[in-house]
Design an enzyme around this catalytic site. Structure first.
Site, PDB file in Angstrom:
ATOM      1  CB  SER A 187      -0.969   0.011   1.203  1.00  0.00           C
ATOM      2  OG  SER A 187      -1.802  -1.119   1.195  1.00  0.00           O
ATOM      3  NE  ARG A 188       3.651   2.217  -4.896  1.00  0.00           N
ATOM      4  CZ  ARG A 188       3.384   1.045  -5.465  1.00  0.00           C
ATOM      5  NH1 ARG A 188       3.103  -0.004  -4.708  1.00  0.00           N
ATOM      6  NH2 ARG A 188       3.395   0.911  -6.772  1.00  0.00           N
TER       7      ARG A 188
END
Length: 210
Positions: A187-188
């Protein structure tokens, strides 16, 4: 050409404050050894970024040839573009990217020349062709392929099997003032831990937002 669909899911590791070394040199060594064990292609390749006297940055890939608590060593022609930029502004940044491990390390600091003894020792450990090339190439200057190859033959005829180290060629050592270790996460929400001198001979560690 659109590259928006080239997405990567980062799921191979984490980087937590309670699991890293107190010294960034020790943490780097751990990650470097893991890159070697994972057979990451050319784990010693790093981006070297320099800035000239007018503030124009430039970057290129070079190979690290040694590191310890004093810093990170690479070798080049002192009269090359990077050599002249380091003469004008002796600060630089390094970037290691080990894609199979989803890791990168950023290092910033001042740059000094390695000693003549260090440069001599490394130069004489290189293959003969590389030693000849250090004499033949006027690095970063315009040249034709024919002239470059002719120059190589001239140097071989002049020095034979034992060319001395050119005075315009040698080592630099980047003495770090800051490290950042980056580990990809889903999810970065990547992990970024920064090391900076704490003013007491050690290193302070803080987490940066991804």
């Amino acid at each position: 050409m659109s590259v928006s669909d080239l997405r990567q899911s980062y799921e191979k590791g984490s980087l937590l404050e309670n699991a890293v070394a107190a010294s960034p040199f020790d943490q780097f060594n751990q990650w470097f050894e893991e890159a070697l064990a994972a057979q990451v292609p050319e784990p010693n390749a790093m981006t070297l970024a320099t800035v000239d006297a007018e503030g124009q940055p430039s970057a290129r890939i070079v190979l690290i040839k040694g590191y310890d608590s004093r810093g990170f060593v690479f070798y080049t022609n002192y009269e090359s573009r990077k050599g002249l930029e380091l003469q004008a502004n002796p600060r630089a940044a390094l970037l290691f990217f080990w894609q199979p491990l989803e890791r990168q390390v950023r290092i910033e600091g001042r740059v000094e020349k390695a000693t003549a003894e260090e440069s001599d020792a490394y130069f004489h450990s290189r293959p003969l062709g590389s030693r000849i090339g250090a004499w033949a190439s006027r690095q970063s200057q315009p040249v034709s392929r024919a002239d470059l190859e002719a120059r190589e033959q001239e140097v071989r005829a002049q020095y034979g099997e034992q060319p001395p180290r050119p005075q315009h060629w040698g080592g630099y050592r980047l003495v770090p003032t800051q490290f950042e270790f980056w580990q990809g996460r889903p999810s970065r929400l990547h992990d970024r831990l920064r090391y900076r001198p704490d003013g007491r001979g050690g290193w302070a560690i803080d987490r940066l937002s991804p």
